[in-house]
Write an enzyme that holds these catalytic residues in place. Structure first.
Site, mmCIF file in Angstrom:
data_model
loop_
_atom_site.group_PDB
_atom_site.id
_atom_site.type_symbol
_atom_site.label_atom_id
_atom_site.label_comp_id
_atom_site.label_asym_id
_atom_site.label_seq_id
_atom_site.Cartn_x
_atom_site.Cartn_y
_atom_site.Cartn_z
ATOM 1 N N GLU A 149 38.187 38.527 54.079
ATOM 2 C CA GLU A 149 37.388 38.288 52.869
ATOM 3 C C GLU A 149 36.852 36.861 52.893
ATOM 4 O OE1 GLU A 149 38.223 37.362 48.171
ATOM 5 O OE2 GLU A 149 39.504 38.854 49.159
ATOM 6 N N LYS A 163 42.544 44.732 42.632
ATOM 7 C CA LYS A 163 43.220 43.489 42.992
ATOM 8 C C LYS A 163 44.078 43.034 41.818
ATOM 9 C CE LYS A 163 41.194 39.303 43.064
ATOM 10 N NZ LYS A 163 40.436 38.124 43.530
#
Length: 203
Positions: free
Chosen positions: A36, A125
């Site tokens: 990421e 998340k």
């Protein structure tokens, strides 16, 4: 892609993304397969493009700290396969889904987790996970076992296995692996931390 490798999400964050391609190359070499690149610093989109062009085909590259629809489109054009947000923004989720990207929005409470999942995201998340603790993840998964959760923020290398055992789909690892690489370019230190993370995820 091996099961344990995909259970680690490397979160690259720095004031500028200049070091990210070199950083990602070492992480990939040690077994990370999901990278990421946060867009909170300068140069993130270019870093996504560079990492995507040089990484093996089994490495998945995405954009983090995505807060606008424009960023979703920029990330997709650069080759991102997923977007991560610190919160759940319906417009961001819709834009990413329309482009065929995986979406991992941030959530904190059970209500937020359920709202994010109802929006049709890939996983949620759990953030900031370190402050919540492993027990919090277990508590949420008890009534919501079918929602894949990716705890991120404040997770120690020694705790990776415990978070995964508690039901995390994957864990997001930022500074605990990255360290000060953007300043020191300490390849050996980065490699050691990355290798330890992969070992702890595969136990």
């Amino acid at each position: 892609m091996s099961q344990f490798a995909d259970r680690l999400l490397a979160v690259l964050r720095a004031p500028t993304a200049e070091s990210f391609p070199a950083l990602a190359a070492i992480l990939v070499d040690e077994g990370f397969r999901r990278i990421e690149v946060t867009l909170s610093g300068a140069g993130g989109i270019d870093a996504i493009r560079s990492i995507r062009e040089s990484a093996p085909d089994d490495v998945v590259v995405g954009a983090g700290s995505v807060t606008t629809v424009a960023q979703v489109h920029e990330a997709s054009s650069a080759g991102a396969s997923f977007v991560v947000s610190p919160h759940t923004d319906q417009a961001v989720v819709r834009a990413a889904t329309a482009l065929g990207l995986e979406v991992y929005p941030g959530a904190f409470t059970p209500t937020e987790v359920c709202a994010a999942w109802a929006a049709g995201v890939t996983a949620v998340k759990l953030f900031p996970a370190g402050r919540l603790g492993i027990g919090y993840l277990r508590d949420i998964r008890a009534p919501l076992p079918n929602i894949p959760l990716i705890p991120t923020g404040g997770i120690g290398l020694e705790d990776i296995g415990d978070w995964l055992d508690a039901g995390a789909r994957a864990v997001g690892l930022g500074s605990v692996v990255q360290g000060d690489y953007h300043r020191t370019r300490d390849d050996a230190g980065l490699r050691a931390r990355a290798a330890l993370a992969v070992r702890n995820a595969s136990r």
